[in-house]
Design a protein around this motif. Structure first.
Motif, mmCIF file in Angstrom:
data_model
loop_
_atom_site.group_PDB
_atom_site.id
_atom_site.type_symbol
_atom_site.label_atom_id
_atom_site.label_comp_id
_atom_site.label_asym_id
_atom_site.label_seq_id
_atom_site.Cartn_x
_atom_site.Cartn_y
_atom_site.Cartn_z
ATOM 1 N N THR A 296 -12.736 7.809 -2.508
ATOM 2 C CA THR A 296 -12.628 6.782 -0.922
ATOM 3 C C THR A 296 -13.864 6.824 0.004
ATOM 4 O OG1 THR A 296 -11.618 8.618 0.303
ATOM 5 C CG2 THR A 296 -10.090 7.214 -0.660
ATOM 6 N N THR B 42 -7.142 3.458 5.665
ATOM 7 C CA THR B 42 -6.881 4.017 4.238
ATOM 8 C C THR B 42 -8.311 4.604 3.731
ATOM 9 O OG1 THR B 42 -7.812 1.720 3.704
ATOM 10 C CG2 THR B 42 -5.396 2.101 4.047
ATOM 11 N N HIS C 197 -3.100 6.550 -3.926
ATOM 12 C CA HIS C 197 -2.634 5.033 -4.152
ATOM 13 C C HIS C 197 -1.320 4.793 -3.799
ATOM 14 C CE1 HIS C 197 -2.829 1.081 -5.898
ATOM 15 N NE2 HIS C 197 -1.595 1.263 -6.559
ATOM 16 N N VAL D 167 -1.193 4.906 0.191
ATOM 17 C CA VAL D 167 -1.619 3.795 0.878
ATOM 18 C C VAL D 167 -0.959 2.343 0.529
ATOM 19 C CG1 VAL D 167 -3.848 2.295 0.724
ATOM 20 C CG2 VAL D 167 -3.862 4.981 1.125
ATOM 21 N N THR D 168 -0.456 2.232 -0.728
ATOM 22 C CA THR D 168 0.005 1.040 -1.042
ATOM 23 C C THR D 168 1.463 0.774 -0.773
ATOM 24 O OG1 THR D 168 0.240 1.620 -3.350
ATOM 25 C CG2 THR D 168 -1.886 0.666 -2.802
ATOM 26 N N LYS D 169 2.371 2.018 -0.775
ATOM 27 C CA LYS D 169 3.699 1.765 -0.770
ATOM 28 C C LYS D 169 4.468 2.512 0.589
ATOM 29 C CE LYS D 169 4.065 0.338 -5.118
ATOM 30 N NZ LYS D 169 4.150 -1.022 -5.333
ATOM 31 N N PRO E 221 2.557 0.789 4.577
ATOM 32 C CA PRO E 221 2.758 -0.392 4.932
ATOM 33 C C PRO E 221 4.214 -0.413 5.935
ATOM 34 C CG PRO E 221 1.657 -0.594 2.913
ATOM 35 C CD PRO E 221 2.008 0.749 3.122
ATOM 36 N N THR F 213 -8.733 -0.588 6.432
ATOM 37 C CA THR F 213 -10.086 0.174 6.131
ATOM 38 C C THR F 213 -10.818 0.672 7.704
ATOM 39 O OG1 THR F 213 -11.772 -2.015 6.119
ATOM 40 C CG2 THR F 213 -10.529 -1.126 3.952
#
Length: 202
Positions: free
Chosen positions: A35, A163, A175, A178-180, A183, A190
């Protein structure tokens, strides 16, 4: 986001995570590299300060012997104790030079667990300063960052998770968080998106 009503919360940028030789550095260095979180964190904190954002640091520390946690801890706290990490007044517990507080920053005291709100006066400080928006960065993405994000969301703050300013133990965990998860309880951004939003508002 209005800069004067926004705080940037930097969780556990301590040598035990950030620096070579730190007790937990090897566990997070791969995701830190993925990252580029340290460079992004330095960039966001410098530009946020310049915009008038309140910068807050939330280190975690334990007394020698880890008397604040159970004698037979499990989960993440067991890992901290086993690694002999984040001991008060040790080099490992110190905030890394790259992210050191400057005059005007606030260092939150009393963090002993995962959620920054649980054992500190951060809620009081945020409300006394009229903060409505809280951007969160740091370690571990799916542990202290996520726990604090959920608490801030429940308390009615507008929450941003940065993120590319977070890291955890594996790319898969990063992952998924951050994605699940992010939100559901925040506006994931970012560091560039966050700064652009700030500068537009300013």
């Amino acid at each position: 986001m209005i800069p004067e009503k926004t705080a940037l919360l930097l969780i556990e940028y301590q040598n035990d995570f950030v620096s070579e030789g730190g007790a937990q550095h090897d566990a997070v260095k791969a995701v830190m590299a993925d990252t580029d979180m340290l460079a992004h964190s330095r960039a966001v904190v410098e530009r946020a300060r310049a915009q008038g954002v309140t910068v807050m640091h939330a280190p975690i520390t334990f007394a020698e012997g880890y008397l604040e946690i159970p004698s037979d801890p499990y989960g993440i706290l067991a890992g901290i104790k086993q690694a002999n990490a984040f001991r008060k007044d040790s080099w490992g517990a110190a905030i890394a030079d790259a992210m050191a507080p400057v005059d005007g920053d606030i260092v939150i005291e009393g963090k002993r667990g995962l959620d920054c709100f649980a054992s500190t006066n951060i809620d009081f400080i945020l409300r006394q300063r009229g903060i409505t928006d809280l951007a969160i960065a740091g370690f571990l993405t799916n542990c202290c960052v996520e726990s604090t994000m959920r608490s801030a969301y429940e308390r009615g703050f507008r929450v941003v998770t940065l993120t590319d300013c977070t890291a955890t133990l594996s790319p898969e965990e990063q992952h998924a968080a951050v994605t699940k998860n992010f939100p559901m309880f925040s506006k994931p951004m970012t560091h560039d998106q966050f700064l652009a939003d700030l500068e537009t508002s300013a």
